[in-house]
Design a protein around this motif. Structure first.
Motif, PDB file in Angstrom:
ATOM      1  N   VAL A 141       9.000   7.222   3.816  1.00  0.00           N
ATOM      2  CA  VAL A 141       9.808   6.797   4.972  1.00  0.00           C
ATOM      3  C   VAL A 141       9.064   7.121   6.273  1.00  0.00           C
ATOM      4  O   VAL A 141       9.040   6.313   7.205  1.00  0.00           O
ATOM      5  N   GLU A 142       8.415   8.286   6.310  1.00  0.00           N
ATOM      6  CA  GLU A 142       7.621   8.649   7.493  1.00  0.00           C
ATOM      7  C   GLU A 142       6.437   7.678   7.652  1.00  0.00           C
ATOM      8  O   GLU A 142       6.150   7.206   8.750  1.00  0.00           O
ATOM      9  N   PRO A 148      16.600   2.721   7.469  1.00  0.00           N
ATOM     10  CA  PRO A 148      17.241   2.948   8.769  1.00  0.00           C
ATOM     11  C   PRO A 148      16.278   3.571   9.777  1.00  0.00           C
ATOM     12  O   PRO A 148      15.322   4.266   9.398  1.00  0.00           O
ATOM     13  N   PHE A 149      16.538   3.314  11.042  1.00  0.00           N
ATOM     14  CA  PHE A 149      15.695   3.826  12.124  1.00  0.00           C
ATOM     15  C   PHE A 149      15.995   5.304  12.354  1.00  0.00           C
ATOM     16  O   PHE A 149      17.149   5.705  12.502  1.00  0.00           O
ATOM     17  N   ASP A 150      14.942   6.123  12.386  1.00  0.00           N
ATOM     18  CA  ASP A 150      15.089   7.556  12.660  1.00  0.00           C
ATOM     19  C   ASP A 150      14.270   7.911  13.901  1.00  0.00           C
ATOM     20  O   ASP A 150      13.048   8.070  13.823  1.00  0.00           O
ATOM     21  N   ARG A 153       0.838  -1.215   0.000  1.00  0.00           N
ATOM     22  CA  ARG A 153       0.000   0.000   0.000  1.00  0.00           C
ATOM     23  C   ARG A 153       0.869   1.259   0.000  1.00  0.00           C
ATOM     24  O   ARG A 153       0.627   2.202  -0.752  1.00  0.00           O
ATOM     25  N   ILE A 154       1.893   1.279   0.856  1.00  0.00           N
ATOM     26  CA  ILE A 154       2.794   2.441   0.933  1.00  0.00           C
ATOM     27  C   ILE A 154       3.530   2.617  -0.388  1.00  0.00           C
ATOM     28  O   ILE A 154       3.608   3.721  -0.937  1.00  0.00           O
ATOM     29  N   ALA A 212      10.606  -3.324  -2.479  1.00  0.00           N
ATOM     30  CA  ALA A 212      11.899  -3.845  -1.999  1.00  0.00           C
ATOM     31  C   ALA A 212      12.653  -2.800  -1.180  1.00  0.00           C
ATOM     32  O   ALA A 212      13.491  -3.140  -0.337  1.00  0.00           O
ATOM     33  N   ARG A 213      12.342  -1.540  -1.396  1.00  0.00           N
ATOM     34  CA  ARG A 213      13.028  -0.437  -0.700  1.00  0.00           C
ATOM     35  C   ARG A 213      12.867  -0.528   0.822  1.00  0.00           C
ATOM     36  O   ARG A 213      13.717  -0.063   1.574  1.00  0.00           O
TER      37      ARG A 213
END
Length: 464
Positions: free
Chosen positions: A365-366, A322-324, A306-307, A316-317
């Motif tokens: 990413v958010e 990484p963790f933010d 969905r994203i 695949a991205r």
């Protein structure tokens, strides 16, 4: 040339069927994988191709025995659960290996639970939520009433790992890791078969119970290797942790399902816990393992699609975002402002992310951080169900989410008083199956370095 002593392990999943050879240091020295086209039962429902599986076991072993570099000391089996092979007096299967997802007749289910005390009482006694065909004992009950002639011909009903063991040893046994896992067969309050098993004439169809760590000789003359009685795969995957760690821990095994396993929680399952899909597995030494689960891996697959579609990205991205911590802190602050007035849904049934509007996020990413935050909130709600009543200091995560930095950091934040580790081990189920019979084939001491751990420290304050 000196031959390498090995154990041969068949690890049979619904999709992949694998054979591994492990040396005495539990290193893989040979592997082979196979897939079979499913067949159908008499109702047209898809099911395992039992004959292909049987032939594959013999063909694979024949290949291994031809190899001069290996000396096979023992063979053992682990497979998915809730699946019976019904054999006759001559040891031949009488019918297909019915799929555990096959729909169960409502009238028959009602008849069963009405006869034996109702769903709530019965589920508490057997530590088995009401799951239809996934309660494998219900498959036998169904055969008795729908196919009485076939039921009469059954000499033994063997769970799939024990059937594969029987093919090589010629000996029939039942194993507690298969009998004790959401089957409706075992009374956890009494530590024996449930009364219905005796009353319905099912117990006489079950082979004698053998210890999960026992072996029997091979059926073929001139061979000296030992044959294990086989294990349920979920119980097998827990064995390396039980062998390596003696302080209380919870293992979160992540795949399509995220299953929290607590071998150190001896409190009986409550009605409320059963309603939330808690159950008991049985570990290979015969002790109950309290477990809870939710459909986390499946949910991840759906929401990532969905994203990706919304933000026009490749799915695949999201394998390595990484963790933010700043994004997480901001999302939590915003969520608190919005959700104070709104009642929270049952967090185990679905993550809140499914209802979130993707256009409210500044970037993919958010959005992905928000999804994992919602998912870990579900994970904590699920894991809490098995943490209660035990003094656990460590949480191990294996499987897909152990490699997800956002998931792991958030989980550590929600459990600041516990040590949270990502655990990695190639082929945990197969290694556990080999470890179960270690003393029968391996001259070396039990290994203490087969699990790699990565510790996750708390990086920010979390709240649910």
């Amino acid at each position: 040339m000196q031959k390498i002593p090995v154990v041969a392990i068949f690890d049979v999943g619904k999709t992949n069927k694998k054979l591994f050879l492990f040396d005495e240091n539990y290193k893989i020295v040979y592997e082979k994988s196979a897939r079979f086209i499913e067949t159908v039962d008499e109702d047209g429902e898809t099911c395992e191709n039992l004959e292909s599986l049987r032939l594959s076991v013999f063909d694979s072993l024949r290949d291994v025995f031809r190899r001069q570099e290996f000396e096979v000391k023992a063979i053992n089996f682990s497979t998915y659960g809730a699946s019976f092979v019904y054999i006759d007096e001559e040891g031949k299967p009488l019918c297909p290996l019915y799929n555990y997802l096959k729909a169960y007749p409502e009238e028959l289910k009602k008849q069963f639970y009405d006869t034996y005390g109702g769903e709530e009482k019965f589920s508490k006694e057997t530590a088995s939520p009401v799951l239809g065909s996934l309660n494998s004992g219900m498959q036998l009950y169904r055969l008795k009433y729908e196919k009485p002639e076939l039921f009469k011909k059954i000499k033994y009903a063997l769970h799939l790992p024990q059937y594969l063991s029987y093919l090589i040893s010629g000996e029939v046994y039942s194993d507690i890791t298969s009998i004790g896992c959401h089957t409706n067969l075992w009374d956890f309050t009494k530590g024996e078969y449930h009364e219905w098993v005796k009353q319905e004439g099912v117990q006489e169809k079950l082979a004698p119970l053998a210890p999960s760590d026992s072996v029997v000789p091979a059926a073929f003359p001139g061979n000296s290797y030992a044959v294990g009685v086989g294990l349920h795969d979920s119980s097998a995957a827990l064995i390396p942790y039980l062998v390596n760690f003696h302080e209380p821990f919870v293992l979160i095994s992540t795949g399509t399902w995220c299953i929290s396993l607590n071998p150190f929680n001896t409190t009986p399952l409550t009605e409320a816990e059963l309603q939330k899909d808690c159950l008991c597995y049985m570990q290979y030494k015969g002790k109950p393992v309290k477990a809870s689960r939710f459909f986390g891996g499946y949910e991840h697959e759906q929401q990532v699609k969905r994203i990706a579609a919304h933000f026009n990205q490749s799915a695949a991205r999201y394998k390595s975002v990484p963790f933010d911590p700043e994004i997480i802190s901001r999302l939590q602050r915003e969520d608190e402002l919005v959700s104070d007035a709104a009642p929270k849904k049952d967090q185990l049934q679905e993550s809140r992310f499914a209802q979130r509007d993707l256009s409210s996020f500044a970037s993919d990413v958010e959005a992905y951080h928000q999804f994992i935050l919602d998912l870990v909130t579900q994970q904590v709600a699920s894991t809490q169900l098995v943490l209660k009543g035990s003094d656990v200091k460590r949480i191990f995560v294996d499987g897909g989410f152990s490699k997800n930095a956002i998931y792991m950091n958030l989980l550590a934040s929600f459990y600041p008083e516990k040590e949270v580790f990502a655990a990695s081990m190639a082929q945990a189920t197969a290694i556990g199956t080999a470890l179960a019979i270690h003393r029968h084939w391996n001259r070396k001491p039990l290994p203490n370095d087969i699990i790699e751990l990565k510790y996750y420290a708390v990086t920010h304050d979390a709240n649910i």
